[in-house]
Design an enzyme around this catalytic site. Structure first.
Site, PDB file in Angstrom:
ATOM      1  N   SER A 149       0.831  -1.203   0.000  1.00 32.88           N
ATOM      2  CA  SER A 149       0.000   0.000   0.000  1.00 32.88           C
ATOM      3  C   SER A 149       0.866   1.254   0.000  1.00 32.88           C
ATOM      4  O   SER A 149       1.987   1.253   0.528  1.00 32.88           O
ATOM      5  CB  SER A 149      -0.841  -0.029   1.275  1.00 32.88           C
ATOM      6  OG  SER A 149      -1.391   1.232   1.531  1.00 32.88           O
TER       7      SER A 149
ATOM      8  N   TYR B 213      -1.609  -1.069  10.898  1.00 30.46           N
ATOM      9  CA  TYR B 213      -1.887  -1.647   9.575  1.00 30.46           C
ATOM     10  C   TYR B 213      -0.713  -1.383   8.626  1.00 30.46           C
ATOM     11  O   TYR B 213      -0.188  -2.300   7.987  1.00 30.46           O
ATOM     12  CB  TYR B 213      -3.183  -1.054   8.994  1.00 30.46           C
ATOM     13  CG  TYR B 213      -3.339  -1.330   7.515  1.00 30.46           C
ATOM     14  CD1 TYR B 213      -3.601  -2.615   7.053  1.00 30.46           C
ATOM     15  CD2 TYR B 213      -3.192  -0.309   6.561  1.00 30.46           C
ATOM     16  CE1 TYR B 213      -3.728  -2.874   5.681  1.00 30.46           C
ATOM     17  CE2 TYR B 213      -3.313  -0.557   5.203  1.00 30.46           C
ATOM     18  CZ  TYR B 213      -3.583  -1.839   4.764  1.00 30.46           C
ATOM     19  OH  TYR B 213      -3.684  -2.092   3.413  1.00 30.46           O
TER      20      TYR B 213
ATOM     21  N   LYS C  33       2.236  -3.909   6.628  1.00 29.91           N
ATOM     22  CA  LYS C  33       2.629  -3.908   5.208  1.00 29.91           C
ATOM     23  C   LYS C  33       4.139  -3.741   5.088  1.00 29.91           C
ATOM     24  O   LYS C  33       4.795  -4.406   4.292  1.00 29.91           O
ATOM     25  CB  LYS C  33       1.901  -2.791   4.450  1.00 29.91           C
ATOM     26  CG  LYS C  33       0.412  -3.013   4.305  1.00 29.91           C
ATOM     27  CD  LYS C  33       0.097  -4.205   3.413  1.00 29.91           C
ATOM     28  CE  LYS C  33      -1.378  -4.531   3.352  1.00 29.91           C
ATOM     29  NZ  LYS C  33      -1.687  -5.849   2.785  1.00 29.91           N
TER      30      LYS C  33
ATOM     31  N   ARG D 295      -9.066  14.262  10.037  1.00 27.28           N
ATOM     32  CA  ARG D 295      -9.041  12.939  10.653  1.00 27.28           C
ATOM     33  C   ARG D 295      -7.603  12.666  11.079  1.00 27.28           C
ATOM     34  O   ARG D 295      -6.675  12.879  10.294  1.00 27.28           O
ATOM     35  CB  ARG D 295      -9.503  11.905   9.608  1.00 27.28           C
ATOM     36  CG  ARG D 295      -9.543  10.488  10.090  1.00 27.28           C
ATOM     37  CD  ARG D 295     -10.241   9.573   9.090  1.00 27.28           C
ATOM     38  NE  ARG D 295      -9.505   9.421   7.838  1.00 27.28           N
ATOM     39  CZ  ARG D 295      -9.909   8.656   6.824  1.00 27.28           C
ATOM     40  NH1 ARG D 295     -11.055   7.999   6.890  1.00 27.28           N
ATOM     41  NH2 ARG D 295      -9.178   8.561   5.716  1.00 27.28           N
TER      42      ARG D 295
END
Ligand code: NAD
Ligand code: UDP
Length: 342
Positions: free
Chosen positions: A124, A148, A152, A296
């Protein structure tokens, strides 16, 4: 080729299954359906008029994985299986390390045992962390800002160590930017279980009447309209990228060589949240109400790829633009307002 696809029932997996079947490959899917439903693969069969061999199994289950590798002659593995929700990974890091990292370790051990040495892995753009400049090239430094992303990055490093130990392996690491859209048939697409975290499925659900309005996270970024910019890529282009990677690695194999190839899969074009809203409104004929709220946490202002290396190395380039992405996402959502659930 006979290709084993882990996580083949998921969003990107199903689209890749279609492309592989249409290119004449045989596929075997391994999925535990933790984030998907078997009906998605039935739709793949319907679109392609071909059958898909499916094993319901967890990739961490070495006994089951070993049995699958023993039962079939497999030429290559495409490895999609993993959890992908950034927010959840912050709350439940162990779950992410166990599933993504340990799952990959088991898969690699079983591939090694079976002598299957070609792997394409879903990485990603998140591995670029906070890029200093844009567009992002593969040579940029990597870092992670959440568990996360760290899974990766860890898997990329594991694959690199693996290749160092045995350079007869052929490994393609594909760093996806933001996959959106759906198959042209409207039969398969993204079907989030819960409230979507990602922009495009959220907008689609507003258009179909399932949600009221979009909260645009941040209107004060240093971008032309103040909202975040991302490199959205049509999921069909992304799926085709896996075919290009497999073909490229097969050529490497024919030369009697090994390879570790890391490429970006993006369009190279960034769009802001407001541009996405406008494009979706145009494609769907629906109004997308929104309000601008606080940023965010963990988001970056802008992220888009330099995708020229994928073209240079594997002859891949994206074919679809924003209009198709929105049109196809809307077609899927309109036909399947509740995703795969009846
Ligand atoms: P998805 O959740 O739709 O698909 C993943 C599939 O893997 C699901 O069908 C799930 O049931 C299965 N799975 C998960 N853990 C498993 C396990 N232990 N054993 C067997 N099956 C398992 O996700 P997606 O959007 O199709 O993403 C595929 C891959 O691409 C993931 O590795 C994801 O991290 C990566 N990726 C996705 C995006 C994105 O925005 N969608 C972006 C970058 C990278
Ligand atoms: N975004 C938003 N509202 C949402 C979801 C996303 O404004 O409900 C924004 C987000 O801040 C980012 C862009 O849309 O600028 C893409 O977000 P997404 O979660 O789809 O992808 P990622 O952040 O992982 O690149």
């Amino acid at each position: 080729m006979n290709i084993l696809i882990t996580g083949g029932a998921g969003y990107i997996g199903t689209h890749t299954c279609v492309e592989l079947l249409e290119a004449g490959h045989e596929i075997i899917v391994v999925d535990n359906f933790s984030n998907s439903l078997p009906v998605a693969l039935e739709r793949v069969e319907k679109i392609t008029a071909k059958s898909v061999l499916v094993y319901e199994a967890d990739i961490s289950d070495s006994q089951k994985m070993s049995a699958i590798f023993s039962a079939h002659v497999i030429d290559a593995v495409i490895h999609f299986a993993g959890f992908k929700a950034v927010g959840e990974s912050v709350k439940e890091p162990l779950k992410y390390y166990a599933n993504n990292v340990n799952g990959t370790l088991v898969l690699l051990a079983e591939m090694q045992r079976a002598g299957v040495k070609t792997l394409v892995f879903s990485s990603s753009a998140t591995v670029y962390g906070l890029p200093e400049t844009l567009p992002i090239k593969e040579s940029f430094p990597t870092s992670a800002t959440n568990p996360y992303g760290r899974t990766k990055l860890m898997i990329e490093e594991i694959l690199s160590d693996f290749y160092l130990a045995d350079d007869s392996w052929r490994i393609g690491i594909l760093r996806y930017f933001n996959p959106v859209g759906a198959h042209k048939s409207g039969q398969i697409g993204e079907s989030p279980n819960d409230i979507p975290n990602n922009l495009m499925p959220f907008i689609s659900q507003i258009a179909v009447g399932k949600r009221d309005k979009l909260r645009v996270f941040g209107g004060d970024y240093p971008t032309p309209d103040g909202t975040g910019i991302r490199d959205y890529i049509h999921v069909i282009d992304l799926a085709k990228g896996h075919l290009s990677a497999l073909n490229h690695l097969a050529e490497t194999q024919q030369k009697g060589m090994g390879e570790l190839l890391t490429v970006n899969l993006g369009t190279g074009q960034g769009y802001s949240v407001l541009e996405m809203i406008k494009a979706f409104e145009k494609a769907s004929g629906k109004t997308i109400p929104f309000e601008i709220v606080a940023r965010r946490s963990g988001d970056i202002a802008a992220c888009y790829s330099d995708s020229s290396y994928a073209k240079q190395m594997m002859g891949w380039k994206p074919l679809y633009g924003l209009e198709d992405m929105c049109k196809d996402a809307w077609h899927w959502q309109k036909n399947n307002p509740n995703g795969y659930e009846k």
